[in-house]
Design a protein around this motif. Structure first.
Motif, PDB file in Angstrom:
ATOM      1  N   SER A  17      -3.934  -4.502   1.747  1.00 17.57           N
ATOM      2  CA  SER A  17      -3.436  -3.150   1.513  1.00 17.57           C
ATOM      3  C   SER A  17      -2.901  -2.490   2.784  1.00 17.57           C
ATOM      4  CB  SER A  17      -4.536  -2.278   0.897  1.00 17.57           C
ATOM      5  OG  SER A  17      -5.650  -2.198   1.774  1.00 17.57           O
ATOM      6  N   ARG A  31       0.641  -4.896   3.501  1.00 20.95           N
ATOM      7  CA  ARG A  31       1.654  -5.126   2.469  1.00 20.95           C
ATOM      8  C   ARG A  31       2.718  -4.024   2.518  1.00 20.95           C
ATOM      9  NH1 ARG A  31      -1.639  -4.888  -1.439  1.00 20.95           N
ATOM     10  NH2 ARG A  31      -1.193  -2.731  -2.040  1.00 20.95           N
ATOM     11  N   ASP A  88      -2.406   4.135  -5.736  1.00 23.79           N
ATOM     12  CA  ASP A  88      -2.178   2.693  -5.854  1.00 23.79           C
ATOM     13  C   ASP A  88      -1.524   2.097  -4.616  1.00 23.79           C
ATOM     14  OD1 ASP A  88      -0.044   4.326  -6.509  1.00 23.79           O
ATOM     15  OD2 ASP A  88       0.924   2.849  -7.780  1.00 23.79           O
ATOM     16  N   GLN A  89      -1.205   2.918  -3.617  1.00 28.32           N
ATOM     17  CA  GLN A  89      -0.590   2.430  -2.379  1.00 28.32           C
ATOM     18  C   GLN A  89      -1.480   2.667  -1.167  1.00 28.32           C
ATOM     19  OE1 GLN A  89       2.360   0.719  -2.265  1.00 28.32           O
ATOM     20  NE2 GLN A  89       2.239   0.826  -4.490  1.00 28.32           N
ATOM     21  N   ALA A  99      -5.255   3.431  -1.140  1.00 23.64           N
ATOM     22  CA  ALA A  99      -6.536   3.688  -1.800  1.00 23.64           C
ATOM     23  C   ALA A  99      -7.444   4.528  -0.906  1.00 23.64           C
ATOM     24  CB  ALA A  99      -7.210   2.367  -2.145  1.00 23.64           C
ATOM     25  N   ASN A 124      -8.673   4.216   3.148  1.00 21.26           N
ATOM     26  CA  ASN A 124      -7.821   5.013   4.032  1.00 21.26           C
ATOM     27  C   ASN A 124      -8.352   6.426   4.241  1.00 21.26           C
ATOM     28  OD1 ASN A 124      -5.230   3.351   4.675  1.00 21.26           O
ATOM     29  ND2 ASN A 124      -5.612   2.969   2.506  1.00 21.26           N
TER      30      ASN A 124
END
Length: 200
Positions: free
Chosen positions: A42, A45, A118-119, A121, A125
């Motif tokens: 995550s 990506r 969804d980018q 979380a 983060n």
């Protein structure tokens, strides 16, 4: 401009920028350790709006002269002493933050994130950043995703960029924006009121 009342706000990678202006630093060695093991994790990506592939990104990191030059300054502090408060909306890159530099963050920071992001979380983060900073506060908005914080879409947007336009059932994007604006206003007013009390 009242130079004693300067704040910063940002969303997503801009939310990290706001934290960087507050004093958070990242580590390139940590980036290599984390993303070298799992380039599709995550923290590593690429977002769906990126205009290049993961392989192209890796090649740029290794070969692009300008990026290689920037890599040398990856660990440098971007703290701006003029900034007295920071609002960070759905921040990213917490996995690349060493825990040793957080003492540099000495201003109030408020973090807003969606519970269904969804980018970026929250657990990986926003919560990590919030725990690291002693003067931070965190608000998680139920059911809100990463792209809910983007502007409401037109019909053309829904047709050609549905991923960035579609919110979960029951989520009103405009109402979420109004809530964040109200929260930001209250947070900055309180932060500057504290700053004035300290100054006196």
């Amino acid at each position: 401009i009242d130079t004693q009342k300067i704040a910063v706000a940002g969303f997503s990678i801009g939310a990290y920028t706001a934290l960087a202006n507050a004093g958070i630093r990242l580590s390139y060695a940590q980036f290599e350790a984390v993303c070298g093991v799992n380039a599709m994790g995550s923290a590593c990506r690429l977002p769906p709006e990126a205009e290049y592939t993961q392989n192209q990104f890796s090649a740029m990191l290794a070969n692009n002269p300008r990026i290689r030059q920037e890599r040398a300054a990856f660990d440098v502090s971007h703290k701006d002493p003029r900034i007295k408060a920071a609002l960070s909306i759905a921040p990213v890159l917490a996995a690349l933050m060493p825990q040793t530099n957080v003492a540099e963050v000495d201003i109030p920071v408020h973090i807003v994130v969606g519970s269904a992001d969804d980018q970026a979380a929250s657990a990986a983060n926003a919560r990590v950043f919030a725990r690291a900073m002693p003067k931070s506060s965190l608000e998680e908005l139920p059911g809100v995703t990463h792209y809910t914080f983007l502007a409401p879409c037109s019909e053309r947007g829904f047709l050609y960029a549905r991923q960035y336009c579609q919110d979960p059932a029951g989520i009103n994007r405009s109402a979420i924006h109004q809530h964040v604006l109200t929260t930001a206003n209250s947070f900055f007013n309180a932060a500057f009121a504290r700053a004035q009390l300290v100054a006196k």
